[in-house]
Structure formats: C-alpha cells, structure tokens
Write a protein that holds these residues in place. Structure first.
Motif, PDB file in Angstrom:
ATOM      1  N   TRP A  99       0.832  -1.201   0.000  1.00 54.23           N
ATOM      2  CA  TRP A  99       0.000   0.000   0.000  1.00 54.23           C
ATOM      3  C   TRP A  99       0.871   1.258   0.000  1.00 54.23           C
ATOM      4  CZ3 TRP A  99      -4.645   0.138  -1.615  1.00 54.23           C
ATOM      5  CH2 TRP A  99      -5.587  -0.844  -1.301  1.00 54.23           C
ATOM      6  N   ARG A 100       2.028   1.207   0.689  1.00 53.61           N
ATOM      7  CA  ARG A 100       2.857   2.407   0.812  1.00 53.61           C
ATOM      8  C   ARG A 100       3.312   2.934  -0.546  1.00 53.61           C
ATOM      9  NH1 ARG A 100       4.860  -0.429   5.497  1.00 53.61           N
ATOM     10  NH2 ARG A 100       6.725  -1.103   4.371  1.00 53.61           N
ATOM     11  N   PRO A 101       3.960   2.110  -1.393  1.00 57.03           N
ATOM     12  CA  PRO A 101       4.353   2.658  -2.700  1.00 57.03           C
ATOM     13  C   PRO A 101       3.158   2.984  -3.589  1.00 57.03           C
ATOM     14  CG  PRO A 101       4.835   0.302  -2.581  1.00 57.03           C
ATOM     15  CD  PRO A 101       4.484   0.746  -1.191  1.00 57.03           C
ATOM     16  N   LEU A 102       2.061   2.244  -3.449  1.00 54.91           N
ATOM     17  CA  LEU A 102       0.881   2.539  -4.265  1.00 54.91           C
ATOM     18  C   LEU A 102       0.287   3.888  -3.869  1.00 54.91           C
ATOM     19  CD1 LEU A 102      -1.090   1.612  -6.431  1.00 54.91           C
ATOM     20  CD2 LEU A 102      -2.339   0.348  -4.671  1.00 54.91           C
ATOM     21  N   GLU A 103       0.182   4.131  -2.581  1.00 57.38           N
ATOM     22  CA  GLU A 103      -0.345   5.420  -2.121  1.00 57.38           C
ATOM     23  C   GLU A 103       0.598   6.559  -2.504  1.00 57.38           C
ATOM     24  OE1 GLU A 103      -2.881   3.911   1.781  1.00 57.38           O
ATOM     25  OE2 GLU A 103      -0.744   4.367   1.980  1.00 57.38           O
ATOM     26  N   ALA A 104       1.901   6.307  -2.464  1.00 55.32           N
ATOM     27  CA  ALA A 104       2.863   7.343  -2.850  1.00 55.32           C
ATOM     28  C   ALA A 104       2.707   7.705  -4.321  1.00 55.32           C
ATOM     29  CB  ALA A 104       4.287   6.860  -2.562  1.00 55.32           C
ATOM     30  N   GLY A 114       0.354  11.992  -8.057  1.00 59.09           N
ATOM     31  CA  GLY A 114      -0.421  12.388  -9.226  1.00 59.09           C
ATOM     32  C   GLY A 114      -0.498  11.360 -10.339  1.00 59.09           C
ATOM     33  N   LEU A 115       0.082  10.161 -10.137  1.00 60.70           N
ATOM     34  CA  LEU A 115      -0.015   9.134 -11.177  1.00 60.70           C
ATOM     35  C   LEU A 115      -1.450   8.620 -11.248  1.00 60.70           C
ATOM     36  CD1 LEU A 115       1.577   7.247 -13.180  1.00 60.70           C
ATOM     37  CD2 LEU A 115       1.551   5.564 -11.328  1.00 60.70           C
ATOM     38  N   PRO A 116      -2.055   8.569 -12.433  1.00 58.82           N
ATOM     39  CA  PRO A 116      -3.381   7.962 -12.553  1.00 58.82           C
ATOM     40  C   PRO A 116      -3.326   6.473 -12.195  1.00 58.82           C
ATOM     41  CG  PRO A 116      -2.904   9.330 -14.468  1.00 58.82           C
ATOM     42  CD  PRO A 116      -1.617   9.193 -13.695  1.00 58.82           C
ATOM     43  N   VAL A 117      -4.073   6.094 -11.177  1.00 63.14           N
ATOM     44  CA  VAL A 117      -4.105   4.721 -10.686  1.00 63.14           C
ATOM     45  C   VAL A 117      -5.551   4.249 -10.722  1.00 63.14           C
ATOM     46  CG1 VAL A 117      -3.692   3.225  -8.698  1.00 63.14           C
ATOM     47  CG2 VAL A 117      -2.093   5.079  -9.202  1.00 63.14           C
ATOM     48  N   ALA A 118      -5.775   3.004 -11.157  1.00 63.50           N
ATOM     49  CA  ALA A 118      -7.143   2.492 -11.255  1.00 63.50           C
ATOM     50  C   ALA A 118      -7.180   1.011 -10.916  1.00 63.50           C
ATOM     51  CB  ALA A 118      -7.699   2.725 -12.653  1.00 63.50           C
ATOM     52  N   LEU A 119      -8.351   0.557 -10.527  1.00 66.71           N
ATOM     53  CA  LEU A 119      -8.596  -0.850 -10.205  1.00 66.71           C
ATOM     54  C   LEU A 119      -9.726  -1.376 -11.079  1.00 66.71           C
ATOM     55  CD1 LEU A 119      -8.387  -3.429  -8.373  1.00 66.71           C
ATOM     56  CD2 LEU A 119     -10.050  -2.304  -6.852  1.00 66.71           C
ATOM     57  N   ILE A 120      -9.502  -2.527 -11.687  1.00 62.62           N
ATOM     58  CA  ILE A 120     -10.561  -3.269 -12.363  1.00 62.62           C
ATOM     59  C   ILE A 120     -10.777  -4.553 -11.577  1.00 62.62           C
ATOM     60  CG2 ILE A 120     -11.287  -4.424 -14.480  1.00 62.62           C
ATOM     61  CD1 ILE A 120      -9.397  -2.589 -16.028  1.00 62.62           C
ATOM     62  N   ARG A 121     -11.976  -4.756 -11.080  1.00 59.41           N
ATOM     63  CA  ARG A 121     -12.245  -5.960 -10.298  1.00 59.41           C
ATOM     64  C   ARG A 121     -13.225  -6.860 -11.023  1.00 59.41           C
ATOM     65  NH1 ARG A 121     -17.253  -5.307  -7.257  1.00 59.41           N
ATOM     66  NH2 ARG A 121     -16.650  -7.106  -6.023  1.00 59.41           N
ATOM     67  N   SER A 132      -9.567   7.588  -7.221  1.00 63.50           N
ATOM     68  CA  SER A 132      -9.064   6.679  -8.258  1.00 63.50           C
ATOM     69  C   SER A 132     -10.197   5.751  -8.696  1.00 63.50           C
ATOM     70  CB  SER A 132      -7.883   5.863  -7.739  1.00 63.50           C
ATOM     71  OG  SER A 132      -8.268   5.065  -6.636  1.00 63.50           O
ATOM     72  N   PRO A 133     -10.327   5.510  -9.998  1.00 57.62           N
ATOM     73  CA  PRO A 133     -11.464   4.735 -10.499  1.00 57.62           C
ATOM     74  C   PRO A 133     -11.437   3.277 -10.042  1.00 57.62           C
ATOM     75  CG  PRO A 133     -10.384   5.970 -12.265  1.00 57.62           C
ATOM     76  CD  PRO A 133      -9.484   6.037 -11.078  1.00 57.62           C
ATOM     77  N   VAL A 134     -12.617   2.744  -9.814  1.00 58.42           N
ATOM     78  CA  VAL A 134     -12.817   1.310  -9.581  1.00 58.42           C
ATOM     79  C   VAL A 134     -13.884   0.857 -10.562  1.00 58.42           C
ATOM     80  CG1 VAL A 134     -13.534  -0.477  -7.974  1.00 58.42           C
ATOM     81  CG2 VAL A 134     -12.229   1.485  -7.132  1.00 58.42           C
ATOM     82  N   ARG A 135     -13.537  -0.069 -11.441  1.00 60.12           N
ATOM     83  CA  ARG A 135     -14.488  -0.588 -12.426  1.00 60.12           C
ATOM     84  C   ARG A 135     -14.716  -2.077 -12.153  1.00 60.12           C
ATOM     85  NH1 ARG A 135     -14.740   4.106 -12.926  1.00 60.12           N
ATOM     86  NH2 ARG A 135     -14.324   5.394 -14.766  1.00 60.12           N
TER      87      ARG A 135
END
Length: 317
Positions: free
Chosen positions: A249-254, A259-266, A287-290
């Motif tokens: 989670w730490r590097p992802l949150e950083a 400002g990096l666009p981050v998204a989750l597809i589940r 951040s988008p969750v699809r």
C-alpha cells in the motif's frame, strides 16, 4: 486453408480475433526478449513492434503473456505483454523466489531495453503487485497504473487459496481434458474452448507421456506471497490483522499522491470483493474502480469487456 503447425505459438490469433469480433487485419506480433539479472532473460510479445507500446501488461501467477492475446486484439493498440520470470519463455530463477519485490527489478530492466519510453502499466494478480513496484522504480516513465483483480489488501491464503491449490496441487495430467475439468471445478473458467487454448500454450508433454505446466510455480510447493519487506509480511501473517501484501500500500499510495493515474478493475466473481474495493477507495480517493462480470482471470473470460475498460482508463493519459 492449411492449419498452422501445433508448435506455432501464434496459431490461436485468428480465433482470438474472431472471438472479440475484431474486423481489422491481424497485427504483427513478435516474440522479443531482454537480459535481466543473474544472466537470465525475460521474454515477451510485442503487438505492432514497429510502434512504441502504449500499455505494458504483466500476467498473474501460473499464466503467461499469451493470456492477454484476445484482450490486446480487442484493444487494438501497440502493446507489450511480458512473461514474468519463471513463466512462459522467461528464464526460471535459481532461488525459485517469485515475490513481487524480486520480480519488479527484472521487469524494470526488461522495460529499459524494450520500452524505454513512457508507458501505462497493467498488471493482473501477481503481475499487478509487481506492477506497483515497477511503477515506483520507473515513476518518470509510467503514465498510468491499472491493477486487475488484485489489491494489497488481498490475503493470499484466504482470497487466492483455490488458485494456489489449482496450480500446485496436482503436478501432472493424463491429457488436456483432465486439466480443463480441474480448472472448471476450481472456478478458473467456464469456457472449455478458452481454457483449451490457454492450457495448450502453458503446458508441455513429459517423456512419460503425461502433461505438466511449463511455469516454475507448478514445480514448487506454493505460490509467492508477501510484500517488499518479508519481515512485515511475516508479522502481518502472524497476527492475522492484515494482508501480508499490506506493505505494498505504501508505494501505491505514494504513486497516487504524486499524481499518477491509478485504477482498479475488479471481477465480480474474483478475489477483490466489495470490502476490498471500499478499502481501495478509502486509501486512494478519487481513483477509479471498475467492475466487470466474470472470474479472476478476466482477460480470458471477458477480453472484450476488459479491453473496453482499459481503453477508457489509459486512453486519456
């Protein structure tokens, strides 16, 4: 029309294109490789190799780059899909350690050689965890990060237990039909045709006539687990209060905060349930969750739908 030879790794492309209703001609797809650490090489598939890849895709444990073929044919963009170390045609690690913190430096080296420009990183399952750390190492050359049915909140023993048992629980098979039956029983997929294609590209025949997986994980006692700090992973597993992947989670949150666009597809029948999706939203606000209907391996079960969502997520960055 003459059938392509059984050892032609691209023999399924025409069928994949028909499956996703692609009307454009088949793109050129080239097998490429690059040197990484310890004298090993990483291999991959470059769609439209005369153009710089827009997304780079990393598959999950026990899979390989060909799993993305239908999705990339539907996406219709130049792309690079890599075989993770120990998978597909990439070399095995001598230490048989396939944690994401060890895979990411090799992936970064491969991208330095094959895709030195700016790209979007897309990672499924183990490939998603690896993509987090790869993006951290290449923050200046990563345009977006998309994780497919994985978050650092996943508890492998709980959420990926059936996947681990499917990969490592049986080492050899009489024929491909036996593997397909086992995959359906474990909820890996439901389409026999799709499963047959994936199995054909991920197995080999032993001298005794039985079939085995080509990837290294099937020859080990378990799947990789744990984040970049094994001590943190062990502590989390011991107290049972959080995922052993939680350090990621730490590097992802950083990355998100930078400002990096981050998204989750589940996948609605995958490993990321509503609780994990809510945790993602809390930690990475905005951040988008699809959500796509299908099992964990969305790229095999719903390639057109996955391509559509990926096109949306990486199309404007």
């Amino acid at each position: 029309m003459q059938e392509p030879p059984i050892d032609d790794e691209f023999r399924f492309l025409a069928g994949d294109a028909a499956r996703v209703s692609r009307t454009a001609p088949l793109p050129e797809v080239r097998r490429v490789d690059a040197p990484v650490s310890q004298g090993r090489r990483i291999s991959g598939l470059w769609f439209e190799p005369d153009r710089a890849p827009e997304p780079v895709l990393l598959h999950g444990a026990g899979l390989n780059a060909h799993g993305f073929d239908p999705t990339l044919l539907a996406l219709g963009r130049p792309a690079l899909a890599l075989d993770l170390p120990g998978h597909g045609r990439s070399d095995w690690r001598e230490d048989a350690d396939y944690r994401p913190d060890l895979l990411a430096p090799d992936v970064a080296l491969a991208l330095d050689a094959l895709a030195p420009g700016s790209t979007a990183l897309v990672g499924h399952s183990l490939g998603g965890l690896t993509a987090i750390l790869t993006a951290s190492a290449r923050a200046d050359r990563t345009r977006a990060l998309v994780l497919v049915d994985i978050t650092p909140g996943v508890v492998p023993a709980r959420d990926a237990g059936s996947v681990a048992e499917f990969i490592t629980g049986q080492r050899s098979y009489a024929d491909h039909e036996e593997i397909i039956d086992r995959a359906i029983a474990f909820g890996i997929g439901s389409s026999r045709e799709s499963l047959a294609r994936g199995i054909a590209l991920n197995t080999r025949r032993r001298p005794d006539g039985r079939w085995e997986w080509t990837h290294h994980l099937a020859h080990l006692d378990g799947l990789p687990a744990g984040g970049p700090d094994p001590a943190d992973a062990a502590a989390g597993a011991a107290v049972g209060t959080e995922s052993p992947l939680a350090p990621l989670w730490r590097p992802l949150e950083a990355l998100h905060n930078a400002g990096l666009p981050v998204a989750l597809i589940r996948a609605d029948a995958g490993m990321v349930d509503a609780r994990l999706a809510d945790e993602w939203r809390d930690r990475l606000p905005g951040s988008p969750v699809r959500t796509i209907a299908g099992p964990h391996n969305l790229h095999e079960a719903a390639p057109r739908e996955l391509a559509s969502v990926l096109g949306e997520l990486i199309g404007s960055v």
